[in-house]
Design a protein around this motif. Structure first.
Motif, PDB file in Angstrom:
ATOM      1  N   LEU A 112       0.759  -1.434   0.016  1.00  0.00           N
ATOM      2  CA  LEU A 112      -0.017   0.001  -0.113  1.00  0.00           C
ATOM      3  C   LEU A 112       0.683   1.505   0.010  1.00  0.00           C
ATOM      4  CD1 LEU A 112      -2.512  -1.145   2.680  1.00  0.00           C
ATOM      5  CD2 LEU A 112      -2.850  -1.067   0.214  1.00  0.00           C
ATOM      6  N   GLU A 146       3.289   4.211  -1.125  1.00  0.00           N
ATOM      7  CA  GLU A 146       3.361   5.020  -2.414  1.00  0.00           C
ATOM      8  C   GLU A 146       4.710   5.182  -2.638  1.00  0.00           C
ATOM      9  OE1 GLU A 146       1.406   8.590  -1.080  1.00  0.00           O
ATOM     10  OE2 GLU A 146      -0.649   7.406  -1.320  1.00  0.00           O
ATOM     11  N   GLN A 177       0.761   4.450   3.697  1.00  0.00           N
ATOM     12  CA  GLN A 177       0.845   5.052   2.692  1.00  0.00           C
ATOM     13  C   GLN A 177       2.360   5.919   2.583  1.00  0.00           C
ATOM     14  OE1 GLN A 177      -1.684   5.386   4.388  1.00  0.00           O
ATOM     15  NE2 GLN A 177      -3.493   5.898   3.108  1.00  0.00           N
ATOM     16  N   TYR A 178       2.838   6.162   3.561  1.00  0.00           N
ATOM     17  CA  TYR A 178       4.171   6.589   3.597  1.00  0.00           C
ATOM     18  C   TYR A 178       5.316   5.803   4.139  1.00  0.00           C
ATOM     19  CZ  TYR A 178       0.948  10.717   3.761  1.00  0.00           C
ATOM     20  OH  TYR A 178       0.117  11.781   3.635  1.00  0.00           O
TER      21      TYR A 178
END
Lengths: 394, 212
Positions: B15, B17, B113-114
Motif C-alpha cells: 500500500l 506509495e 501510505q508513507y
C-alpha cells in the motif's frame, strides 16, 4: 436558530471549565465543586508504592503524567496530571475572526467539532441565519472528523495488542479519510475552513471514496470481533457504569446521550441517525460503539444530499449591543459546549465544557483493581486528548 | 479469511506509495507555500513588507485573494545535511504544548501510505536512544524542564528539530519553546503535512529526493 434558552438551561458553576450544566436529554454530569480530572492518586498504604510515568514517555501521544499506586501488580488508584502542557488561550477581548483561529487550535484533532460549536454560539449571539446547505456541510465535516477519530482509537487498540496488520490497515484508512478531509475543506484538520456564518467546503465527487472505506473497515471490524486474543483484552476491562456519563463512554454504558439527536443544534434528526448503545460499559463496549459509529457516520454522509461547493464568503454582520449565544456539538469524544457573550464585535465572555476532563475522570475510576497490562487498552478506549483537558481559556 | 491476518495483509499487497512526489496529496493547499502581493491583515504578521515568512504563517486563509497557495509543500529549512544518519535515524518526540495536530501528523508518516520505517526513520521511547529531538508546540512553563532534560540526554551532537509554527514562532497561541537558532531543522506548517516532514528529515540525512 436558537439551540438553547440560556436563561432556562444555565446551571451553577461546577469548577474550572465546567460553568454550566445543560439540562434536558443531553447530559453534562453533575460534579462536585472541583475539577473532574483526578490529578492526585490515593495516598499510599503499607506495602504500596507510586509509579510515575511521564510527562515524556513512550507510547503516550501527548505530554501527560500518570501516577499509579500499586503494591506490585494490581492498580489501586491512578492520578492523571494533565497540566504539564497547559496552554493559556486568551479569547476574551479578541475579534470573532481571531477567536475562531484560537478555538480551532484547542484540540487540532477535533478542530471541526470545536469550531462548529463555537461558530454556532457566535451566530446565535449576533443573529446570523445560516442556510441549510451550510448546516449540511457542517454535519458532513463533523462526521468525517468522527470517522477519522474513531479509526484512530480502534487502530490504537489494535496496536496496544501488538496486532500489526489490522493496526496498520486502520492507519491506512485513517490517512485516506484525512486526505478526503483535505480535498473537501482544503486542510487536513479543517483549520481555516469553518467560521461564524459559513464554511469552505467542496464536494465535487470527492466523498465517493467513503463507501469503499466503509467496506474495508467492516472487513477489519469483523476480523477483530473474531479474534479471541483481542477481545479478551477488552472484555471486562475498565468497566464504567453510572447515570450521567457523557460521550461514547456513556453510550457504551447504555446511556442515550448523543447531542447530535438531543440538542437540536444541527438537523441530524432528519438523517435517520441511529444512536449506538451497548450495555456492558467496558473497553469492549466502547470499541463497539466507536466501530458502529464509523459505519453509521458513513451512512449519514451518504444520505446528506450535500451541496457541490460552498465558497466560504464571509457574511456581513451587524452588532447591536451585547448579545449571548450557546451551542452544543457531539465531538468524537463527547459533547462540546460553548457559551459566548459578544459586545461591539469582540468576545466579551466565553464559557465552555469539553469531554476530555470527564473522560480522564472515567479512566481513573475504571482503572481501580486492574493490572498494568490493562492500562493501555483502557486509556485508548476513552479517546482522551490532553490538549483539550489542559487548555485554559480566558 | 479475515482472521488470518498475515495472509490478509499479503492479499492487500503493498500500500506504500513508491514515488515521494505522490505524498504531495493532490488538492492539499493548506499548508503550502503562498504567493501574492499587497497589504493584508495577517493575525500573526507572517506577511509584511519583507514578504511571506513560512515559520510564522498559520495558513488561516485570511490573506485570500491577495495571496494564494501554490501547493508547494517544501516549506522547511535545514542548517546542513549529515550523511551519518543515512541508514537509520531515530527521533524522540517532545510535546511542549501542542493542539495535538502536530503529534498526529508526525505519527502519520508511519501510516502505510508513507511508511517512514522503510526509509530508516524510527521513533524511540527514550532520548538516550535518539539521534534527534523533535520539538512541537508552544512554550509552556511546566514542560521547560522536561524539554531541557530531554535535549541533554540525547547523545552529542544532539540535533533539535522544530516541527510546526508553534515550535518555530509561537503561532497564534503563544511563544516558541526554544530560540529559533537552536533548531537544526525548521519544518513549517500548521501542522506540517507528512510530505513536508519526510522531505525535511530526508534532506537533513542527505538522502536523495527519490528516497534512496
Amino acid at each position: 436558530m436558537r439551540c438553547f434558552d440560556i436563561g432556562g438551561k444555565v446551571g451553577p458553576f461546577l469548577g474550572e471549565s465546567q460553568r454550566y450544566i445543560i439540562f434536558g436529554k443531553t447530559i453534562m454530569p453533575e460534579h462536585p465543586l472541583e475539577s473532574p480530572v483526578i490529578r492526585m492518586p490515593p495516598s499510599k498504604k503499607a506495602g504500596e508504592f507510586q509509579l510515575t510515568y511521564g510527562p515524556l514517555a513512550g507510547g503516550m501521544l501527548e505530554s501527560v503524567t500518570l501516577k499509579f499506586i500499586t503494591p506490585g501488580e494490581i492498580i489501586r488508584g491512578v492520578g492523571v496530571e494533565d497540566k504539564f502542557k497547559a496552554r493559556e488561550i486568551k479569547v476574551s477581548g479578541r475579534t470573532i475572526p481571531d477567536a475562531i483561529l484560537m478555538i480551532e487550535r484547542l484540540n487540532g484533532f477535533h478542530a471541526a467539532s470545536h469550531s462548529i460549536a463555537f461558530s454556532m454560539a457566535v451566530e446565535e449571539a449576533i443573529g446570523i441565519k445560516v442556510p441549510e446547505e451550510i448546516l449540511k456541510a457542517r454535519m458532513a465535516m463533523l462526521e468525517l472528523e468522527r470517522i477519522r477519530s474513531h479509526l484512530h482509537v480502534v487502530a490504537n487498540l489494535a496496536e496496544a495488542d501488538s496486532f500489526a496488520v489490522p493496526s496498520k490497515r486502520l492507519s491506512y484508512l485513517s490517512e485516506k479519510v484525512t486526505r478526503l478531509i483535505s480535498r473537501t475543506s482544503g486542510h487536513r484538520y479543517f483549520f481555516g475552513s469553518i467560521f461564524p456564518g459559513g464554511v469552505f467546503f467542496s464536494n465535487r465527487d470527492k466523498l465517493s471514496d467513503l463507501s469503499s472505506i466503509g467496506k474495508e473497515f467492516n472487513s477489519i471490524y469483523g476480523g477483530l470481533l473474531s479474534s479471541k486474543i483481542f477481545l479478551s483484552r477488552l472484555k471486562g476491562n475498565g468497566i464504567l457504569q453510572g447515570e450521567k456519563i457523557i460521550g461514547p463512554a456513556g453510550r457504551a454504558a447504555g446511556i442515550s446521550n448523543d447531542a447530535r439527536l438531543h440538542s437540536g443544534c444541527l438537523p441530524f434528526g432528519k438523517t435517520g441517525l441511529r444512536e449506538i448503545t451497548y450495555a456492558d460499559g467496558d473497553a469492549y463496549a466502547r470499541f463497539r460503539v466507536r466501530s458502529d459509529e464509523i459505519l453509521e457516520s458513513i451512512r449519514v454522509i451518504e444520505n446528506l444530499d450535500l451541496p457541490a461547493e460552498i465558497d466560504g464568503k464571509k457574511q456581513q454582520v451587524s452588532f447591536d449591543g451585547p448579545s449571548k449565544g450557546a451551542a452544543i456539538v457531539e465531538s468524537p469524544s463527547g459533547p462540546i459546549f460553548y457559551y459566548v457573550e459578544v459586545e461591539d464585535g469582540l468576545i466579551h465572555l466565553i464559557d465552555y465544557s469539553f469531554p476530555s476532563p470527564f473522560n480522564i475522570s472515567y479512566f481513573s475510576r475504571s482503572m481501580k483493581g486492574k493490572v498494568f497490562t490493562d492500562f493501555q487498552f483502557n486509556w485508548e478506549s476513552y479517546g482522551i486528548w490532553i490538549s483539550e483537558s489542559s487548555a485554559v481559556i480566558s | 479469511m479475515t482472521k488470518y491476518w498475515f495472509l490478509n495483509g499479503i492479499r492487500r499487497r503493498i500500500l506504500t506509495e513508491k514515488d515521494l512526489s505522490a505524498y504531495k496529496n493532490p488538492g492539499l493547499l493548506w499548508p503550502s507555500r503562498i504567493e501574492g502581493h499587497g497589504e493584508v491583515s495577517c493575525p500573526v504578521d507572517a506577511i509584511s513588507s519583507g514578504g511571506w515568512n513560512s515559520e510564522k504563517c498559520i495558513f488561516c486563509r485570511r490573506c485570500i485573494p491577495s495571496y494564494t497557495p501554490t501547493g508547494d509543500q517544501d516549506i522547511y529549512e535545514t542548517e546542513k545535511s549529515d550523511p551519518v544518519f543515512r541508514k537509520s535515524f531515530h527521533i524522540f518526540l517532545v510535546d511542549s504544548g501542542t493542539c495535538g495536530a502536530c503529534n498526529t501528523e508526525i505519527n502519520s508518516i508511519f501510516a502505510p501510505q508513507y511508511d517512514a520505517n522503510r526509509l530508516g526513520i524510527f521513533v524511540t521511547n527514550t532520548p538516550r536512544d535518539a539521534d534527534a529531538i523533535v520539538v512541537m508546540g508552544v512554550y509552556t512553563e511546566k514542560m521547560q524542564e522536561p524539554l531541557k532534560r530531554a535535549i541533554e540526554a540525547v547523545p552529542k551532537p544532539a540535533m533539535v528539530i522544530g516541527l510546526g509554527t508553534c515550535a518555530l514562532s509561537g503561532g497564534i497561541l503563544g511563544k516558541n519553546p526554544l530560540d529559533r537558532e537552536v533548531y537544526f531543522t525548521r519544518i513549517s506548517g500548521c501542522p506540517p503535512s507528512p510530505y513536508t516532514i519526510i522531505r525535511a528529515l530526508e534532506e537533513m540525512r542527505n538522502r536523495r529526493r527519490d528516497g534512496r
